[in-house]
Design a protein around this motif. Structure first.
Motif, mmCIF file in Angstrom:
data_model
loop_
_atom_site.group_PDB
_atom_site.id
_atom_site.type_symbol
_atom_site.label_atom_id
_atom_site.label_comp_id
_atom_site.label_asym_id
_atom_site.label_seq_id
_atom_site.Cartn_x
_atom_site.Cartn_y
_atom_site.Cartn_z
ATOM 1 N N UNK A 1 -7.549 -4.760 6.366
ATOM 2 C CA UNK A 1 -7.154 -4.216 4.790
ATOM 3 C C UNK A 1 -8.142 -3.262 4.575
ATOM 4 N N UNK A 2 -7.915 -2.385 3.666
ATOM 5 C CA UNK A 2 -8.871 -1.056 3.335
ATOM 6 C C UNK A 2 -10.108 -1.813 2.672
ATOM 7 N N UNK A 3 -10.071 -2.873 1.836
ATOM 8 C CA UNK A 3 -11.129 -3.370 1.252
ATOM 9 C C UNK A 3 -12.163 -3.921 2.430
ATOM 10 N N UNK A 4 -11.520 -4.755 3.256
ATOM 11 C CA UNK A 4 -12.383 -5.115 4.367
ATOM 12 C C UNK A 4 -12.983 -4.033 5.306
ATOM 13 N N UNK A 5 -12.209 -2.818 5.683
ATOM 14 C CA UNK A 5 -12.987 -1.662 6.143
ATOM 15 C C UNK A 5 -14.025 -1.089 5.417
ATOM 16 N N UNK A 6 -13.965 -0.901 4.165
ATOM 17 C CA UNK A 6 -14.801 -0.437 3.533
ATOM 18 C C UNK A 6 -16.215 -1.414 3.529
ATOM 19 N N UNK B 1 0.685 -1.164 -0.055
ATOM 20 C CA UNK B 1 -0.044 -0.012 -0.050
ATOM 21 C C UNK B 1 0.844 1.292 0.055
ATOM 22 N N UNK B 2 1.959 1.128 0.741
ATOM 23 C CA UNK B 2 2.728 2.292 0.783
ATOM 24 C C UNK B 2 3.443 2.726 -0.527
ATOM 25 N N UNK B 3 4.164 1.455 -1.183
ATOM 26 C CA UNK B 3 4.571 1.644 -2.270
ATOM 27 C C UNK B 3 3.782 2.097 -3.342
ATOM 28 N N UNK B 4 2.501 1.825 -3.234
ATOM 29 C CA UNK B 4 1.463 2.169 -4.511
ATOM 30 C C UNK B 4 1.137 3.635 -3.998
ATOM 31 N N UNK B 5 1.412 4.386 -3.089
ATOM 32 C CA UNK B 5 1.102 5.746 -2.706
ATOM 33 C C UNK B 5 -0.105 5.883 -1.923
ATOM 34 N N UNK B 6 -0.493 4.827 -1.257
ATOM 35 C CA UNK B 6 -1.761 4.847 -0.546
ATOM 36 C C UNK B 6 -1.703 4.853 1.039
ATOM 37 N N UNK B 7 -0.697 5.625 1.259
ATOM 38 C CA UNK B 7 -0.580 6.037 2.782
ATOM 39 C C UNK B 7 -1.821 6.438 3.534
ATOM 40 N N UNK B 8 -2.604 7.302 3.162
ATOM 41 C CA UNK B 8 -3.755 7.852 3.515
ATOM 42 C C UNK B 8 -4.678 6.837 3.962
ATOM 43 N N UNK B 9 -4.971 5.709 2.804
ATOM 44 C CA UNK B 9 -6.109 4.831 3.004
ATOM 45 C C UNK B 9 -5.649 3.910 4.140
ATOM 46 N N UNK B 10 -4.164 3.809 4.349
ATOM 47 C CA UNK B 10 -3.855 3.181 5.491
ATOM 48 C C UNK B 10 -4.258 3.482 6.934
ATOM 49 N N UNK B 11 -4.323 4.962 6.884
ATOM 50 C CA UNK B 11 -5.106 5.478 7.994
ATOM 51 C C UNK B 11 -6.270 5.223 8.708
ATOM 52 N N UNK C 1 -7.443 2.379 8.902
ATOM 53 C CA UNK C 1 -7.559 0.970 9.581
ATOM 54 C C UNK C 1 -7.368 1.316 11.015
ATOM 55 N N UNK C 2 -6.646 2.473 11.432
ATOM 56 C CA UNK C 2 -6.573 2.594 12.894
ATOM 57 C C UNK C 2 -7.759 2.547 13.552
#
Length: 346
Positions: free
Chosen positions: A120-125, A90-100, A102-103
């Protein structure tokens, strides 16, 4: 060449141990992926992870990965190789904000005190869509947590008295929904088909509490065929393995929905066990209902797989094979010469 360095503070040695993993396997993955060096520095006020490397971007990405994994380590006894790989990807793909996103966000606590969270972000959605909509379709490959998270949301709703009961159902497709040739009473006949649902309930509630709720009628687990003719009010209903339901069964199930009820339908359209040529009710329902208000279709991807990393590779290999096969068939159809030409056309 100038060395770049970042330091990430960690509250306790316990979290540091979880972050580093057995034999430092997690930090070794991060070091290899971002071309950095990582070491732990213990202090009176807590630990600190020091990341150094020749590339500023590599150090910054590694530091971001460490920070997100540190937060995940607060809620998990261990960090799996899959979780570490997901964060780095996710970080390599530039998706740092989406990882946030998950907190935090604990769905419920198991009887062993383990918090259930989206990984995962998909699970969160997916979890968010269940909260917002009356009917949700969770579609995706094996290991993405479709059923487990749906059960967690159902248990949460029951505990918070949002619903009066949980109903779990599956098509018993292998036995043609007849079940008559299997030995034992009805419960023993259907148990093999419903075992994954039992396992998820035991994880959330414990065997004793589950049995009590079952006796009270607050939990019901039954084959899809036994839903016919009923109206399900004040219920959280989960239809699992819905790709094995026929269009008629799917329509029957969806029209059981009563007042103050919620339904989650899960399935994997690539693993249909219906007879050859039989349409999947899940595929038909998604096509018909995806634009209907208060119904949401959530599609998982291989990135949401939270099982062994090999499962993700298997899914990607099958997707690649099926795509190549479809392209080959299309090419063969395009190469066929038209037949039935009239004599005057020659």
């Amino acid at each position: 060449m100038e060395k770049h360095t970042r330091t990430v503070s960690i509250e306790s040695s316990e979290i540091t141990a979880r972050l580093f993993g057995s034999f430092d396997i997690n930090v070794r993955m991060i070091e290899k992926s971002f071309d950095v060096k990582i070491h732990n520095r213990a202090g009176e006020d807590g630990d600190a992870v020091v990341i150094s490397g020749d590339s500023r971007d590599g150090v910054n990405m590694a530091a971001d990965a460490v920070k997100y994994l540190k937060d995940m380590a607060r809620y998990n006894e261990t960090l799996t190789e899959q979780q570490v790989g997901y964060v780095m990807e996710m970080i390599k793909d530039g998706n740092r904000e989406e990882l946030a996103d998950l907190e935090g966000g604990c769905i419920c606590i198991t009887t062993r005190g383990k918090p259930i969270k989206a990984k995962t972000v998909g699970q969160k959605r997916y979890v968010e869509s269940i909260e917002k909509n009356t009917v949700v379709f969770g579609i995706g490959p094996a290991g993405t947590g479709k059923t487990f998270l749906a059960v967690a949301m159902a248990v949460k709703a029951l505990r918070e008295k949002q619903v009066a009961r949980i109903i779990l159902t599956r098509p018993a497709i292998e036995a043609g929904e007849k079940l008559g040739f299997l030995p034992g009473d009805l419960q023993s006949k259907i148990d093999p088909y419903l075992r994954p649902l039992y396992d998820a309930m035991f994880e959330m509630m414990g065997a004793e509490n589950y049995q009590r709720q079952l006796e009270k009628g607050a939990i019901e687990i039954a084959p899809l065929a036994y839903m016919r003719g009923r109206t399900l009010d004040d219920s959280f209903i989960i239809l699992d393995e819905a790709q094995n339901a026929t269009p008629e069964q799917m329509k029957m199930f969806l029209t059981r929905l009563g007042f103050n009820s919620k339904a989650v339908i899960t399935g994997d359209l690539t693993q249909t066990d219906l007879p050859y040529g039989q349409k999947s009710g899940l595929a038909v329902a998604v096509k018909i209902l995806e634009e209907v208000e208060d119904i949401h279709v959530h599609a998982f991807t291989d990135k949401d797989v939270v099982r062994h990393k090999l499962v993700q590779r298997i899914i990607r290999a099958y997707e690649k094979y099926e795509k190549a096969s479809a392209e080959q068939r299309a090419q063969q159809r395009g190469q066929r010469k038209p037949t039935g030409q009239k004599q005057g056309d020659r």
